[in-house]
Motif scaffolding. Sequence first.
Motif, PDB file in Angstrom:
ATOM      1  N   LEU A 157       0.831  -1.203   0.000  1.00  0.00           N
ATOM      2  CA  LEU A 157       0.000   0.000   0.000  1.00  0.00           C
ATOM      3  C   LEU A 157       0.866   1.254   0.000  1.00  0.00           C
ATOM      4  N   LYS A 158       1.931   1.232   0.789  1.00  0.00           N
ATOM      5  CA  LYS A 158       2.812   2.400   0.833  1.00  0.00           C
ATOM      6  C   LYS A 158       3.472   2.625  -0.521  1.00  0.00           C
ATOM      7  N   THR A 159       3.851   1.542  -1.184  1.00  0.00           N
ATOM      8  CA  THR A 159       4.471   1.669  -2.504  1.00  0.00           C
ATOM      9  C   THR A 159       3.473   2.202  -3.514  1.00  0.00           C
ATOM     10  N   PHE A 160       2.259   1.688  -3.492  1.00  0.00           N
ATOM     11  CA  PHE A 160       1.207   2.137  -4.412  1.00  0.00           C
ATOM     12  C   PHE A 160       0.907   3.621  -4.212  1.00  0.00           C
ATOM     13  N   VAL A 161       0.688   4.024  -2.978  1.00  0.00           N
ATOM     14  CA  VAL A 161       0.355   5.424  -2.683  1.00  0.00           C
ATOM     15  C   VAL A 161       1.509   6.339  -3.077  1.00  0.00           C
ATOM     16  N   THR A 162       2.723   5.937  -2.764  1.00  0.00           N
ATOM     17  CA  THR A 162       3.896   6.752  -3.115  1.00  0.00           C
ATOM     18  C   THR A 162       4.038   6.872  -4.623  1.00  0.00           C
ATOM     19  N   LEU A 163       3.867   5.765  -5.342  1.00  0.00           N
ATOM     20  CA  LEU A 163       3.973   5.769  -6.803  1.00  0.00           C
ATOM     21  C   LEU A 163       2.974   6.738  -7.423  1.00  0.00           C
ATOM     22  N   VAL A 164       1.752   6.732  -6.922  1.00  0.00           N
ATOM     23  CA  VAL A 164       0.733   7.643  -7.451  1.00  0.00           C
ATOM     24  C   VAL A 164       1.115   9.088  -7.178  1.00  0.00           C
ATOM     25  N   ARG A 165       1.653   9.349  -5.982  1.00  0.00           N
ATOM     26  CA  ARG A 165       2.001  10.722  -5.593  1.00  0.00           C
ATOM     27  C   ARG A 165       3.149  11.290  -6.416  1.00  0.00           C
ATOM     28  N   VAL A 166       3.999  10.420  -6.972  1.00  0.00           N
ATOM     29  CA  VAL A 166       5.131  10.902  -7.796  1.00  0.00           C
ATOM     30  C   VAL A 166       4.848  10.676  -9.275  1.00  0.00           C
ATOM     31  N   ASP A 167       3.580  10.659  -9.631  1.00  0.00           N
ATOM     32  CA  ASP A 167       3.155  10.580 -11.037  1.00  0.00           C
ATOM     33  C   ASP A 167       3.630   9.324 -11.746  1.00  0.00           C
ATOM     34  N   GLY A 168       3.715   8.213 -11.001  1.00  0.00           N
ATOM     35  CA  GLY A 168       3.978   6.929 -11.615  1.00  0.00           C
ATOM     36  C   GLY A 168       5.429   6.603 -11.877  1.00  0.00           C
ATOM     37  N   SER A 169       6.354   7.350 -11.280  1.00  0.00           N
ATOM     38  CA  SER A 169       7.778   7.117 -11.515  1.00  0.00           C
ATOM     39  C   SER A 169       8.320   6.055 -10.559  1.00  0.00           C
ATOM     40  N   VAL A 170       8.784   4.934 -11.114  1.00  0.00           N
ATOM     41  CA  VAL A 170       9.379   3.886 -10.287  1.00  0.00           C
ATOM     42  C   VAL A 170      10.685   4.383  -9.669  1.00  0.00           C
ATOM     43  N   THR A 171      11.456   5.136 -10.441  1.00  0.00           N
ATOM     44  CA  THR A 171      12.737   5.650  -9.944  1.00  0.00           C
ATOM     45  C   THR A 171      12.534   6.539  -8.727  1.00  0.00           C
ATOM     46  N   ARG A 172      11.601   7.480  -8.839  1.00  0.00           N
ATOM     47  CA  ARG A 172      11.347   8.407  -7.733  1.00  0.00           C
ATOM     48  C   ARG A 172      10.765   7.668  -6.535  1.00  0.00           C
ATOM     49  N   THR A 173       9.911   6.685  -6.769  1.00  0.00           N
ATOM     50  CA  THR A 173       9.333   5.889  -5.682  1.00  0.00           C
ATOM     51  C   THR A 173      10.428   5.158  -4.925  1.00  0.00           C
ATOM     52  N   ALA A 174      11.341   4.569  -5.667  1.00  0.00           N
ATOM     53  CA  ALA A 174      12.454   3.844  -5.034  1.00  0.00           C
ATOM     54  C   ALA A 174      13.293   4.780  -4.174  1.00  0.00           C
ATOM     55  N   GLU A 175      13.539   5.998  -4.669  1.00  0.00           N
ATOM     56  CA  GLU A 175      14.324   6.965  -3.902  1.00  0.00           C
ATOM     57  C   GLU A 175      13.625   7.334  -2.595  1.00  0.00           C
ATOM     58  N   LEU A 176      12.326   7.591  -2.665  1.00  0.00           N
ATOM     59  CA  LEU A 176      11.585   8.009  -1.482  1.00  0.00           C
ATOM     60  C   LEU A 176      11.470   6.898  -0.457  1.00  0.00           C
ATOM     61  N   LEU A 177      11.338   5.654  -0.920  1.00  0.00           N
ATOM     62  CA  LEU A 177      11.184   4.523   0.001  1.00  0.00           C
ATOM     63  C   LEU A 177      12.522   3.912   0.401  1.00  0.00           C
ATOM     64  N   ASP A 178      13.602   4.410  -0.218  1.00  0.00           N
ATOM     65  CA  ASP A 178      14.953   3.923   0.076  1.00  0.00           C
ATOM     66  C   ASP A 178      15.081   2.424  -0.218  1.00  0.00           C
ATOM     67  N   ILE A 179      14.550   2.019  -1.362  1.00  0.00           N
ATOM     68  CA  ILE A 179      14.701   0.648  -1.847  1.00  0.00           C
ATOM     69  C   ILE A 179      15.104   0.735  -3.315  1.00  0.00           C
TER      70      ILE A 179
END
Length: 326
Positions: free
Chosen positions: A13-35
């Motif tokens: 859920l955290k990954t899904f919500v974060t991905l949506v908040r960064v306009d669908g960018s996997v790269t940016r999601t990974a940076e924010l979640l530190d994975i």
Amino acid sequence: MPRPPSVFTPELLKTFVTLVRVDGSVTRTAELLDINEASVSKRIKPLHDGHAPLLPRPWLEKHGKLFRTTEEGRRMLPAAEDQLRRWEHFVEFVDTGRLTQFSVGCGQEAVVGLLFDAIKRWRQEYRDLPIRISTGRGRARIEAVANGLLDLALVSHDESQIERVARRPLFVEPLMADPLRLVSAPRARWAKAFAELSETGVRASALIGFPLILPEGDAGLRGQLDRHLFKAGVLNRLQIVMEVGGWQAQLAYVREGLGVALVPASVLTRHGKGLVEKPLAAQVAPPHKLRLICRALATGEPELSDVGLALRSALHDAAKGGRIES
């Protein structure tokens, strides 16, 4: 046969919500979640591949290097955000021992009526617990309960409507019934004809010719009303001049002589001074029933905490006092 394990976890859920908040960018999601990006892709795989029967419709679809939410994903995003908040609140509670917020949904009338009376009782036991009250439309309240956005809600939809909107079984119980009344301004141009209507119960055929002000088409009570009027053979012959949500809004237009409305008796008791009212025959309109809904346990009992059960009890006590609003 054992139920397959759920694909949903707090991490998903955290990954899904974060991905949506960064306009669908996997790269940016990974940076924010530190994975790493591979971990992001692995987590969201069930959300765009589908995972029947637990996820029959995908939440995400890929567009180039970005992911976009599907219609189902957009519908489920508020629930995912809320569930993530609930998990974070739970972790906070474990760490600090602080109670989390309780959420209730009701109509604009109930918030200062039945629910108001109930909360005064409930507050005697839970003086400091934060509570959130949502006054969205009835359909939205049902969806919010089904999705876990609300702990409980008050609605006027009937059981079949609730089941259709929720798409899952909910705990449903009646609180009170409140008959509808036909109401008009005393000096409206149709006042004489209105005064001649039956005092024992206005029949469906008698509504033909009056300009009607009704709830909006997607309102729970409107759906029930339309079924009754269709069965009586008059629905397509009525003059519906206005559709508007909110009982007080309808009464405001009635006072201006812009139409006649069908309004619960208790609303007229509080807000109908100076207006003329007539009772309706049982075949014309369903009784305005207020129902309490919440999620259900496998046993059929309400899925409520002690806090929720206490408010449920307070609502029943308040209903016995004769007040109803929704």
